[in-house]
Each structure stands twice: as C-alpha cells, then as structure tokens.
Design a protein around this motif. Structure first.
Motif, PDB file in Angstrom:
ATOM      1  N   THR B 124     -18.747 -60.875  -8.094  1.00 13.88           N
ATOM      2  CA  THR B 124     -18.556 -61.115  -6.992  1.00 13.88           C
ATOM      3  C   THR B 124     -19.189 -60.122  -5.746  1.00 13.88           C
ATOM      4  N   THR B 125     -19.518 -60.604  -4.830  1.00 11.31           N
ATOM      5  CA  THR B 125     -20.230 -59.814  -3.531  1.00 11.31           C
ATOM      6  C   THR B 125     -19.010 -59.648  -2.541  1.00 11.31           C
ATOM      7  N   ASP B 126     -17.904 -60.358  -2.544  1.00 11.24           N
ATOM      8  CA  ASP B 126     -16.860 -60.496  -1.919  1.00 11.24           C
ATOM      9  C   ASP B 126     -15.783 -59.615  -2.002  1.00 11.24           C
ATOM     10  N   GLU B 127     -15.565 -58.513  -1.432  1.00 13.35           N
ATOM     11  CA  GLU B 127     -14.456 -57.382  -1.387  1.00 13.35           C
ATOM     12  C   GLU B 127     -12.907 -58.146  -1.967  1.00 13.35           C
ATOM     13  N   GLU B 128     -12.599 -59.118  -0.751  1.00 16.05           N
ATOM     14  CA  GLU B 128     -11.411 -59.495  -0.963  1.00 16.05           C
ATOM     15  C   GLU B 128     -11.387 -60.460  -2.159  1.00 16.05           C
ATOM     16  N   VAL B 129     -12.348 -61.229  -2.554  1.00 13.03           N
ATOM     17  CA  VAL B 129     -12.512 -61.883  -3.818  1.00 13.03           C
ATOM     18  C   VAL B 129     -12.134 -60.924  -4.980  1.00 13.03           C
ATOM     19  N   ARG B 130     -13.216 -59.834  -4.707  1.00 11.02           N
ATOM     20  CA  ARG B 130     -12.927 -59.020  -6.101  1.00 11.02           C
ATOM     21  C   ARG B 130     -11.361 -58.371  -6.314  1.00 11.02           C
ATOM     22  N   SER B 131     -10.925 -57.956  -5.216  1.00 11.33           N
ATOM     23  CA  SER B 131      -9.612 -57.315  -5.287  1.00 11.33           C
ATOM     24  C   SER B 131      -8.581 -58.476  -6.052  1.00 11.33           C
ATOM     25  N   LEU B 132      -8.446 -59.636  -5.192  1.00  5.45           N
ATOM     26  CA  LEU B 132      -7.604 -60.688  -5.755  1.00  5.45           C
ATOM     27  C   LEU B 132      -7.817 -61.081  -7.341  1.00  5.45           C
ATOM     28  N   SER B 133      -9.260 -61.057  -7.478  1.00  8.48           N
ATOM     29  CA  SER B 133      -9.405 -61.756  -8.763  1.00  8.48           C
ATOM     30  C   SER B 133      -8.974 -60.677  -9.773  1.00  8.48           C
ATOM     31  N   ALA B 134      -9.519 -59.478  -9.617  1.00  3.72           N
ATOM     32  CA  ALA B 134      -8.985 -58.381 -10.431  1.00  3.72           C
ATOM     33  C   ALA B 134      -7.435 -58.361 -10.738  1.00  3.72           C
ATOM     34  N   GLU B 135      -6.790 -58.574  -9.694  1.00  7.75           N
ATOM     35  CA  GLU B 135      -5.208 -58.584  -9.660  1.00  7.75           C
ATOM     36  C   GLU B 135      -4.784 -59.801 -10.492  1.00  7.75           C
ATOM     37  N   MET B 136      -5.286 -61.029 -10.366  1.00  4.35           N
ATOM     38  CA  MET B 136      -5.046 -62.103 -11.342  1.00  4.35           C
ATOM     39  C   MET B 136      -5.353 -61.948 -12.707  1.00  4.35           C
ATOM     40  N   ALA B 137      -6.468 -61.149 -12.907  1.00  4.38           N
ATOM     41  CA  ALA B 137      -6.861 -60.976 -14.162  1.00  4.38           C
ATOM     42  C   ALA B 137      -5.969 -60.029 -15.011  1.00  4.38           C
ATOM     43  N   GLU B 138      -5.449 -58.944 -14.119  1.00  4.42           N
ATOM     44  CA  GLU B 138      -4.297 -58.014 -14.449  1.00  4.42           C
ATOM     45  C   GLU B 138      -2.950 -58.782 -15.061  1.00  4.42           C
ATOM     46  N   GLU B 139      -2.602 -59.828 -14.143  1.00  2.00           N
ATOM     47  CA  GLU B 139      -1.472 -60.660 -14.338  1.00  2.00           C
ATOM     48  C   GLU B 139      -1.633 -61.356 -15.639  1.00  2.00           C
ATOM     49  N   GLU B 140      -2.939 -62.005 -15.871  1.00  3.61           N
ATOM     50  CA  GLU B 140      -3.010 -62.634 -16.852  1.00  3.61           C
ATOM     51  C   GLU B 140      -2.997 -61.944 -18.306  1.00  3.61           C
ATOM     52  N   ARG B 141      -3.451 -60.582 -17.956  1.00  3.65           N
ATOM     53  CA  ARG B 141      -3.362 -59.776 -19.343  1.00  3.65           C
ATOM     54  C   ARG B 141      -1.880 -59.315 -19.538  1.00  3.65           C
ATOM     55  N   ASP B 142      -1.000 -59.175 -18.609  1.00  2.00           N
ATOM     56  CA  ASP B 142       0.292 -59.023 -18.698  1.00  2.00           C
ATOM     57  C   ASP B 142       1.050 -59.951 -19.401  1.00  2.00           C
ATOM     58  N   HIS B 143       0.505 -61.339 -19.188  1.00  4.77           N
ATOM     59  CA  HIS B 143       1.098 -62.513 -20.032  1.00  4.77           C
ATOM     60  C   HIS B 143       0.570 -62.616 -21.336  1.00  4.77           C
ATOM     61  N   ILE B 144      -0.468 -61.988 -21.653  1.00  5.63           N
ATOM     62  CA  ILE B 144      -0.854 -61.955 -23.065  1.00  5.63           C
ATOM     63  C   ILE B 144      -0.044 -60.952 -23.704  1.00  5.63           C
ATOM     64  N   LYS B 145      -0.049 -59.880 -23.191  1.00  7.36           N
ATOM     65  CA  LYS B 145       0.943 -58.945 -23.896  1.00  7.36           C
ATOM     66  C   LYS B 145       2.471 -59.560 -23.997  1.00  7.36           C
ATOM     67  N   TRP B 146       3.004 -60.232 -23.056  1.00  8.80           N
ATOM     68  CA  TRP B 146       4.205 -60.740 -23.019  1.00  8.80           C
ATOM     69  C   TRP B 146       4.168 -61.786 -24.257  1.00  8.80           C
ATOM     70  N   LEU B 147       3.343 -62.609 -24.357  1.00  9.45           N
ATOM     71  CA  LEU B 147       3.412 -63.747 -25.251  1.00  9.45           C
ATOM     72  C   LEU B 147       3.224 -63.044 -26.691  1.00  9.45           C
ATOM     73  N   ASN B 148       2.189 -62.184 -26.839  1.00 10.72           N
ATOM     74  CA  ASN B 148       2.388 -61.352 -28.117  1.00 10.72           C
ATOM     75  C   ASN B 148       3.472 -60.745 -28.593  1.00 10.72           C
ATOM     76  N   GLU B 149       4.495 -60.387 -27.542  1.00  6.52           N
ATOM     77  CA  GLU B 149       5.833 -59.900 -27.874  1.00  6.52           C
ATOM     78  C   GLU B 149       6.538 -60.938 -28.293  1.00  6.52           C
ATOM     79  N   TRP B 150       6.550 -62.152 -27.683  1.00  2.30           N
ATOM     80  CA  TRP B 150       7.514 -63.226 -27.918  1.00  2.30           C
ATOM     81  C   TRP B 150       6.983 -63.850 -29.427  1.00  2.30           C
TER      82      TRP B 150
END
Ligand SMILES: Cc1ncc(C[n+]2csc(CCOP(=O)(O)OP(=O)(O)O)c2C)c(N)n1
Ligand code: SF4
Lengths: 279, 172
Positions: B124-150
């Motif tokens: 993205t060229t939009d800073e707000e989109v970039r930061s929010l999307s990176a945050e969401m990606a990080e959250e999804e990666r947290d879920h992946i870790k948590w699902l792997n634990e489960w």
C-alpha cells in the motif's frame, strides 16, 4: 460509523436464513449455494415478504425450509408449474425455484422444457451433483455413463442429458453455470439471473460429498468461460454443444419478452376453491 | 501471486470487516452442522472460533470509528480466487471430523488471512492502511501460534476415523 453504512443493503444475507438448521451432510455444496442465494437477495435489496423460494424434492430442494421468505416445498419434479402459477398470479414477487438434477431433469424433465418455452419470469437454480443424493446415490440424467458404483455396476452406459443445450433449444432467456465452491461468483450470477426478464436457468455444480466424493476435484476442473455472454442464439448453440461441462459464467442472455398473461379480477376466493376440493 | 493494492482506509476496513464477518458466520454454520450430526465436541470448538472472530469484528468497528466504510458487493472484494482468504474450505468438513481436523481447517484459513494482510501492508501507498494491515497480520500470526499450541492437544487421528457402522439416512 460501523461497517453497516447507509449504502449497505437493507437486509444482510443472514436475514434471509431461517432458524431451521440444515440437515445436509457437512461438506455438501448445497450449503454454499444457500449462501449464494441469500447474498444475491441481499444485494438486490429484496424484502423477504416479496420473495418466494419454491422447490420439489431432494437434498437440494430443502432450500425453502432454510430461507426466511415465502416458500413451498412441493412435490418431486413439480416445482416449476407451482412457481409459474405463483409468478403469473403475483408478478410483483421475485420467484426463485430450487431443484436438483434428479428433480429437475428426470421426473421434472418435461416441466423443465415447457418452462423454458413459456418464458415466465422465474429463476431456476439446479444444484447438479450428477446423482440422486437424497435416495442414497442412484445415477441421475447428468451422471457420467461410466460412473461405476454398487447400484450401477460398470456404469449406466447411458449418455448424459445436456441441460444447458436443452434449455437453449427450448427457449430459456438466460443460461448460466456456476460452482458451489465459488460462492461469491455464483451469487453474482444469481443476481444477474433474477434481474434478467423471462426464464433464467442457472446450473450450479454442487458436489455431493457423500455419494460422489470424486467431485471434490471439481474445484480444479471449473474455469471461467473464455467468452463473453452472447445474445446470438446460433453462437450460443455452438458454444454449448462444444462445452466441457465446466465452463462457468453467463453463457446466453436472450431478449425474448417474458410471458405474463393479463391478471383479471378474482372470480372466486381461496375458500371457494378449497370448498370444491372438500371431500 | 498477484499484488494487492488497497490504498484507501475505507476500502481496507471494508475488506477487514468482511473477512472477519464471513469467518464468524462460517464457523457458526459449521458449529450448527456438527450439532445436527451430534458431534458436540467439534460443534463447541467451532462455536468458540465463531466467538473469537466475532470479537475481531468489534475491534475493526472500533478502529473504524467515524470513518465511513463503503459497501462492496461480495464478488467485488479483492480476494484472490473470489473468496475471503479466511473462509474455510467447507467441502473439507465431515460429520465425524475431529477437533484435529477442525483446527487444521482453521489454521489454513488463518495463514491465508495473515498473508493477505501482510501483502496489503507491503504494497500500500497509504500509511494508515499500512500500519493497520501490519497490525492485523500480526494478530493473525498470533492466532496461528495459538492454534498450533491447541493442535498439540489433538494429534492426527488414525485412519478409519470416518468409518460409520450406522450411517445416517435422509429420505423423503
Ligand atoms: C414421486 C416421487 N418419486 C420418487 C421419489 C423419491 N425421491 C426423492 S428425492 C429423489 C431424487 C433426488 O435427486 P436430486 O433431485 O438430484 O436431488 P439431490 O438429493 O441430489 O439434491 C427421488 C427419486 C419421491 N420423493 N417422489
Ligand atoms: S447426500 Fe449428497 S446431496 Fe444430499 S446432503 Fe449429503 S452431500 Fe448433499
């Protein structure tokens, strides 16, 4: 402001789903078709009280129970005359007919041809899984001749019915094919089919995971039709005659006027009519 | 894999909201399917996953605040292959599936979602989109870790898990 902005449709897809839990096998393509139907209704901004879903019998024909609008789960193979009667009497309603390849092309085959010919403004959705799912796996008119199973050892040896070709020859005004694995693409097709005047036929390849687990590979077989929809019947005929059965998209869009007889004054009440049938 | 260009915060929020809403609704449907087939353990698990996705919708709406979110017809989202990346492949569902299968299904969906958000953030060229999307990606990666634990609690069942001596009948 939340995601539900002023521009959003009045009703969400979920608003068209009833509280009845489907009894289909998990994995059945019909779940996704139900999702496509409700998404199309939502995008068309239809009020549930102005919509009727009519069906015959089969797993696929259970859809009226799972939608929250008017509905009629009719007799095997007879959904089209029911729906045509409703539509000519209440042209203001959106009437969608749900069927399967057994319901629509075996026992209901004759109604199918004449519904195409009459061209009443209906949308006919056939969830084609090339098998009778509900009665446990008998071959249907669209089953491949070499489908070998316990009920047809070595295959039926009978060449399959070609519903899209028949629909074109019989006069359907809109012909499309979708795939249940593409819920959003199928919703778009259904929206177009409902908007198009006259008889719209949409075949949806919808795998029966229980009796045809081999159909799970359909996701790799389906492909977008390489050509745009045509209103030229000769071109559509050539296209459908050489079709591999997995082209998806709108394949024909005709310009015939829908059949709608004038609606006269009612000559009897429903109670009068019921009286005539009383034993 | 094609590039994803979402350069407007409204469009981004519409995608994020639809992705979570679709996942929540699909898990709720799967939970219902399992209840109908008396697979209560997996039904409960799908209910839990639906609840988690439901919380994400709330979070996205909070982030949206007063930002108007455009309505996008389901077929016009920029999903690869036409379906939301977090949608599970429901053809893989089975009435006798075990928690292992359900968690695996969910894991694949979360991986696709993480990848989706990461690609938006990268392009993205939009800073707000970039930061929010990176945050969401990080959250999804947290879920992946948590699902792997489960998943460690639910190892893959042996072959034959889907054998039913008394298969269900549907007749009319
Ligand atoms: C008059 C009549 N004949 C036969 C049946 C038995 N029957 C019920 S459903 C069905 C076939 C359904 O096949 P299809 O329309 O392909 O639907 P699916 O279950 O595969 O979705 C048959 C033959 C019936 N219910 N009524
Ligand atoms: S028998 Fe086949 S068509 Fe019927 S619900 Fe099961 S998977 Fe679907």
């Amino acid at each position: 402001m939340t995601a539900e902005t002023a521009l959003a449709p009045k009703h969400s897809p979920r608003d068209y789903k009833s509280d009845i839990k489907p009894v289909w096998c998990p994995g059945c393509g019909d779940y996704s078709v139900l999702g496509s139907i409700t998404k199309a209704f939502s995008e068309l901004n239809l009020d549930p009280e102005n919509v009727a879903v009519i069906s015959g019998i089969g797993c696929s024909s259970r859809i009226p129970a799972y939608t929250d609008c008017y509905g009629f789960h009719g007799v095997h193979g007879r959904s089209l005359p029911l729906a045509a009667g409703l539509k000519v009497a209440r042209p203001d309603m959106t009437v969608l007919v749900a069927s399967g390849d057994g319901d629509g092309f075996s026992i209901g085959g004759n109604h199918f041809m004449h519904a195409c010919r009459r061209n009443v403004d209906l949308t006919y959705v056939v969830m084609d899984n090339r098998v009778y799912g509900m009665t446990k796996g008998q071959a249907s008119p669209t089953t491949e001749p070499d489908w070998d199973n316990a009920l047809t050892p070595g295959g039926s040896g009978i060449s399959p019915f070609r519903p899209l070709v028949i629909a074109l020859a019989a006069g359907a005004n809109f012909i499309a094919r979708g795939f249940s694995g593409d819920q959003n693409g199928t919703a778009k097709l259904l929206k177009e089919a409902i908007e198009h005047p006259g008889f719209s036929f949409v075949q949806i390849l919808s795998p029966c995971v229980t009796f045809r687990p081999d159909q799970k590979t359909w996701k790799d077989d389906v492909h977008d039709a390489a050509v745009d929809p045509t209103d030229e019947i000769g071109r559509a005929a050539r296209r459908l005659m050489t079709d591999d059965g997995f082209n998806t998209g709108v394949l024909y869009k005709g310009e015939r006027e829908a059949f709608q007889p004038p609606i006269g004054e009612a000559t009897a009440t429903v109670a009068d009519l019921e009286g005539k049938f009383a034993l | 894999m094609s590039t994803l260009d979402i350069n407007n915060i409204g469009e981004f929020l519409a995608h994020a909201h639809a992705l979570e809403a679709e996942a929540a609704s699909q898990y709720a449907d799967l939970a219902e399917q399992m209840e109908v087939h008396n697979n209560t353990e997996v039904a409960e698990l799908f209910h839990k996953l639906a609840e988690i996705e439901g919380k994400h919708i709330g979070k996205i709406d909070d982030k949206a605040g007063d930002t108007p979110i455009p309505h996008i017809p389901p077929w016009e989202y920029k999903w690869e292959g036409g379906q939301s990346p977090e949608a599970v492949v429901d053809m893989d569902a089975h009435y006798m599936m075990t928690p292992h299968h359900a968690l695996r299904m969910s894991l694949k969906a979360e991986e696709r979602a993480a990848d989706f958000f990461q690609r938006i953030a990268d392009n993205t060229t939009d800073e707000e989109v970039r930061s929010l999307s990176a945050e969401m990606a990080e959250e999804e990666r947290d879920h992946i870790k948590w699902l792997n634990e489960w998943l460690k609690k639910y190892p893959e069942p042996e072959n034959g898990w889907d054998e039913d001596m008394d298969p269900p009948m549907l007749q009319e």
